[in-house]
Design a protein around this motif. Structure first.
Motif, PDB file in Angstrom:
ATOM      1  N   GLN A  50       1.184  -2.460   8.017  1.00 56.71           N
ATOM      2  CA  GLN A  50       1.974  -1.407   7.363  1.00 56.71           C
ATOM      3  C   GLN A  50       1.257  -0.806   6.153  1.00 56.71           C
ATOM      4  N   HIS A  51      -0.038  -0.541   6.366  1.00 58.05           N
ATOM      5  CA  HIS A  51      -0.850   0.130   5.348  1.00 58.05           C
ATOM      6  C   HIS A  51      -1.794   1.049   6.101  1.00 58.05           C
ATOM      7  N   THR A  60      -6.342   4.345   0.177  1.00 60.03           N
ATOM      8  CA  THR A  60      -5.822   4.285  -1.182  1.00 60.03           C
ATOM      9  C   THR A  60      -4.373   3.831  -1.079  1.00 60.03           C
ATOM     10  N   THR A  61      -3.846   3.315  -2.160  1.00 58.03           N
ATOM     11  CA  THR A  61      -2.448   2.893  -2.160  1.00 58.03           C
ATOM     12  C   THR A  61      -1.655   3.920  -2.954  1.00 58.03           C
ATOM     13  N   PHE A  62      -1.039   4.848  -2.217  1.00 57.15           N
ATOM     14  CA  PHE A  62      -0.327   5.957  -2.842  1.00 57.15           C
ATOM     15  C   PHE A  62       0.825   5.488  -3.725  1.00 57.15           C
ATOM     16  N   SER A  63       1.517   4.437  -3.299  1.00 60.43           N
ATOM     17  CA  SER A  63       2.679   3.981  -4.061  1.00 60.43           C
ATOM     18  C   SER A  63       2.293   3.446  -5.440  1.00 60.43           C
ATOM     19  N   LYS A  64       1.074   2.949  -5.576  1.00 60.44           N
ATOM     20  CA  LYS A  64       0.619   2.425  -6.870  1.00 60.44           C
ATOM     21  C   LYS A  64      -0.324   3.392  -7.582  1.00 60.44           C
ATOM     22  N   LYS A  65      -0.744   4.447  -6.866  1.00 63.30           N
ATOM     23  CA  LYS A  65      -1.662   5.436  -7.410  1.00 63.30           C
ATOM     24  C   LYS A  65      -2.973   4.812  -7.883  1.00 63.30           C
ATOM     25  N   THR A 119      -6.108  -0.899  -4.241  1.00 63.21           N
ATOM     26  CA  THR A 119      -5.578  -2.260  -4.252  1.00 63.21           C
ATOM     27  C   THR A 119      -6.332  -3.121  -3.245  1.00 63.21           C
ATOM     28  N   LYS A 164      -5.192  -4.243  -0.611  1.00 58.06           N
ATOM     29  CA  LYS A 164      -4.888  -3.751   0.736  1.00 58.06           C
ATOM     30  C   LYS A 164      -5.934  -2.737   1.207  1.00 58.06           C
ATOM     31  N   ASP A 165      -6.426  -1.931   0.292  1.00 58.90           N
ATOM     32  CA  ASP A 165      -7.427  -0.929   0.640  1.00 58.90           C
ATOM     33  C   ASP A 165      -8.765  -1.572   0.976  1.00 58.90           C
TER      34      ASP A 165
END
Length: 89
Positions: free
Chosen positions: A48-49, A65-70, A73, A75-76
């Protein structure tokens, strides 16, 4: 520099662009790139990323990129490693 950015900087062929991690893969045939994207999509859905994906004939550009954290992360970084592993599989 954050630990995540240090990890990202050690990835082969990946470019750190601000809070984004980007790499372009080149394939001999269009359908090879499509198959790569399909396999990476299965991975992305399972965690889910999801990356941004651009397909330009035989070139496939993946951007994480992790849009929710701007910000970038773990995860990336994991996604970038997974993309490289999909290519090797």
């Amino acid at each position: 520099m954050s630990d995540v950015k240090e990890q990202a900087g050690k990835l082969d062929g990946w470019e750190l662009d601000g809070e984004k991690l980007k790499k372009t893969y080149r394939f001999d045939k269009y359908l090879d790139g499509i198959q790569f994207v399909s396999k990476l999509g299965v991975y992305a859905e399972s965690v889910q990323h999801h990356p941004d994906i651009s397909i330009n004939h035989t070139n496939v550009t993946i951007t994480w990129t992790t849009f929710s954290k701007k910000e970038l992360t773990e995860k990336d970084v994991a996604g970038a490693k997974a993309a490289d592993n999909v290519l090797k599989a």
